[in-house]
Write an enzyme that holds these catalytic residues in place. Structure first.
Site, short mmCIF file in Angstrom:
data_model
loop_
_atom_site.label_atom_id
_atom_site.label_comp_id
_atom_site.label_asym_id
_atom_site.label_seq_id
_atom_site.Cartn_x
_atom_site.Cartn_y
_atom_site.Cartn_z
CG ASP A 185 10.58 -6.87 4.64
OD1 ASP A 185 9.96 -5.79 4.74
OD2 ASP A 185 11.16 -7.39 5.60
NE ARG A 230 -1.36 7.07 -3.57
CZ ARG A 230 -2.10 6.31 -4.38
NH1 ARG A 230 -2.21 5.04 -4.14
NH2 ARG A 230 -2.71 6.81 -5.42
CG ASN A 231 6.70 7.30 -1.76
OD1 ASN A 231 6.57 8.19 -2.58
ND2 ASN A 231 6.46 7.48 -0.48
CE LYS A 270 15.34 4.81 -4.31
NZ LYS A 270 14.15 5.10 -3.53
CG ASN A 300 -2.15 -0.87 0.98
OD1 ASN A 300 -2.72 -0.89 -0.10
ND2 ASN A 300 -2.53 -1.63 1.99
#
Length: 190
Positions: free
Chosen positions: A68, A10-11, A171, A8
């Protein structure tokens, strides 16, 4: 192909959507109606990714991948590691986490660290994992306004800007998550 990304955040979703080929329709937890917090009770980064991917597959029936990520600081014996998001408490406050880490490293010259992301994919009742690592060091102060989490205090090796100062496209080429997603995409293309 429809594939759920068990997040969840958003980034994270934005970063991964920029990497996934157009033939894959990426769904978030919100898209499938999953509003609960999926428990992250493992003591390893890989274990938490697997828990989340299996949870979505079992409860919702979708092929899914979950990630993760942990920031592992050498002079802190790998901390915050699996506890990176909750380093300064259960509120998952990024500023509080960075402030705590900077305070713990205040008198230390050795600031080598690495970001580690593990993606677990459950697809057609098979489980695969993909690991991405980005080495670097922790800065002495926050720099930049982009990114999220520890990005303003992480200098990737070979760069003079933090993750928070780099454009997302740059990135994504070098980051832990970008590397893990690239391995995931290579697997899906096979």
């Amino acid at each position: 192909m429809k594939l759920v990304f068990a997040t969840n955040n958003r980034n994270k979703l934005k970063e991964v959507q920029a990497l996934v080929p157009s033939g894959i329709e990426l769904l978030s937890l919100t898209d499938i109606g999953c509003k609960e917090d999926i428990p992250e009770t493992s003591t390893t980064i890989e274990g938490n990714a697997i828990l989340k991917a299996n949870y979505v597959k079992e409860k919702y029936g979708y092929n899914c991948f979950a990630d993760d990520t942990g920031l592992e600081v050498e002079s802190l014996d790998g901390a915050p590691g699996v506890y990176s998001a909750r380093y300064a408490g259960e509120s998952k406050d990024a500023d509080a986490n960075m402030n705590k880490l900077l305070l713990e490293l205040d008198k230390k010259e050795h600031r080598t660290a690495q970001f580690k992301t593990v993606i677990a994919l459950t697809i057609d009742n098979q489980l695969e994992t993909f690991t991405g690592i980005c080495k670097g060091e922790i800065t002495k102060e926050k720099k930049g306004t982009g990114g999220f989490g520890y990005d303003p205090i992480f200098w990737p090796k070979g760069y003079s800007e933090t993750f928070a100062e780099l454009p997302l496209s740059e990135k994504n080429k070098i980051s832990h998550r970008g590397k893990a997603v690239q391995l995931l995409i290579e697997y899906l293309n096979r």
